[in-house]
Design a protein around this motif. Sequence first.
Motif, PDB file in Angstrom:
ATOM      1  N   THR A 121      -6.221   2.189   0.766  1.00 39.50           N
ATOM      2  CA  THR A 121      -5.835   1.923  -0.529  1.00 39.50           C
ATOM      3  C   THR A 121      -4.480   2.570  -0.636  1.00 39.50           C
ATOM      4  O   THR A 121      -3.408   1.759  -0.818  1.00 39.50           O
ATOM      5  N   ILE A 122      -4.338   3.517  -0.142  1.00 38.08           N
ATOM      6  CA  ILE A 122      -3.010   4.428  -0.019  1.00 38.08           C
ATOM      7  C   ILE A 122      -1.947   3.798   0.919  1.00 38.08           C
ATOM      8  O   ILE A 122      -0.972   3.442   0.496  1.00 38.08           O
ATOM      9  N   CYS A 123      -2.598   3.414   2.002  1.00 37.84           N
ATOM     10  CA  CYS A 123      -1.754   2.867   2.950  1.00 37.84           C
ATOM     11  C   CYS A 123      -1.073   1.367   2.502  1.00 37.84           C
ATOM     12  O   CYS A 123      -0.060   1.094   2.719  1.00 37.84           O
ATOM     13  N   SER A 124      -2.015   0.813   1.836  1.00 39.68           N
ATOM     14  CA  SER A 124      -1.784  -0.575   1.427  1.00 39.68           C
ATOM     15  C   SER A 124      -0.530  -0.239   0.445  1.00 39.68           C
ATOM     16  O   SER A 124       0.578  -1.168   0.318  1.00 39.68           O
ATOM     17  N   TYR A 125      -0.623   0.464  -0.482  1.00 40.37           N
ATOM     18  CA  TYR A 125       0.343   0.672  -1.327  1.00 40.37           C
ATOM     19  C   TYR A 125       1.650   0.923  -0.840  1.00 40.37           C
ATOM     20  O   TYR A 125       2.664   0.498  -1.064  1.00 40.37           O
ATOM     21  N   LEU A 126       1.597   2.134  -0.024  1.00 42.06           N
ATOM     22  CA  LEU A 126       2.879   2.664   0.584  1.00 42.06           C
ATOM     23  C   LEU A 126       3.543   1.278   1.553  1.00 42.06           C
ATOM     24  O   LEU A 126       4.645   1.326   1.237  1.00 42.06           O
ATOM     25  N   ALA A 127       2.836   0.523   2.233  1.00 44.25           N
ATOM     26  CA  ALA A 127       3.370  -0.625   2.980  1.00 44.25           C
ATOM     27  C   ALA A 127       3.861  -1.452   2.330  1.00 44.25           C
ATOM     28  O   ALA A 127       5.152  -1.750   2.466  1.00 44.25           O
ATOM     29  N   ASP A 128       3.410  -1.807   0.944  1.00 50.34           N
ATOM     30  CA  ASP A 128       4.008  -2.506   0.198  1.00 50.34           C
ATOM     31  C   ASP A 128       5.092  -2.034  -0.654  1.00 50.34           C
ATOM     32  O   ASP A 128       6.349  -2.707  -0.676  1.00 50.34           O
TER      33      ASP A 128
END
Length: 245
Positions: free
Chosen positions: A19-26
């Motif tokens: 979840t965290i990675c998808s937010y950061l990437a976005d």
Amino acid sequence: MSNVPIITIDGPSGTGKGTICSYLADWLQWHLLDSGTLYRVLALAAEKKGIDSDDEIAIVALAENLNVEFKVAGIGSLVNIELDRKAVTDEVRTEICASAASVIASIAKVREVLLLKQRTFHKAPGLIADGRDMGTVVFPNAALKVYLTASPEERAKRRYEQLKKKGFNANLRDLSAAIVARDERDSTRSVSPLKPADGAIVIDTSSLGIDAVLENISELVRTTFPELTKQVANHLCRVSSLKLT
Ligand code: C5P
């Protein structure tokens, strides 16, 4: 390439990495490497071809020719995954597939082959790398390394809720046992065992919501990459009481 920034986020399952990675990437509009999915897809490919997990030669050959594609589908659902041009997004998310992935992930030659594949994700403007050995082995020069952890009970509960939400059948006790076995295998293997990288910032997410973890990591991003401060702050103020999975 050395000036293209990388953030690595490692840790066991159910700590909120995905979840965290998808937010950061976005937020940063950087590339995203979900390395666990590569191991899962390889395990699935082996199963589909009837290759046994101890047939190392066949599995390595399969890894060398793995025809996998990640198609970005937005936050939350992350990406659609294709193996040989067929959608396998749901198939790879089961705990059975994760356990099979963990077995083949201990084969040194498999890791060598996938290492090269993983490094091809390192492209401008930057990369968020999610996995077990991103900071220790695959991208040891990353500017920011984070290691997420959480209690086994909390991790099992999160996985359970995540699977249920996606419509999978799951039993909390069985899931908990499978996750403990998988983490034990991942942490004790001789090649690239799961552990925090030197210099990694360790965050225990057991009692934190996604907003708190994002806030913590955003602070680290701001200190490591001052030029991204405004971008991160703009997004952070929109996050409220999201669930960590
Ligand atoms: O992260 P995910 O749960 O999808 O990973 C599935 C399995 O793949 C892990 O339990 C681990 O055995 C393996 N893996 C790995 N190295 C990585 C990512 C995943 O060994 N960088």
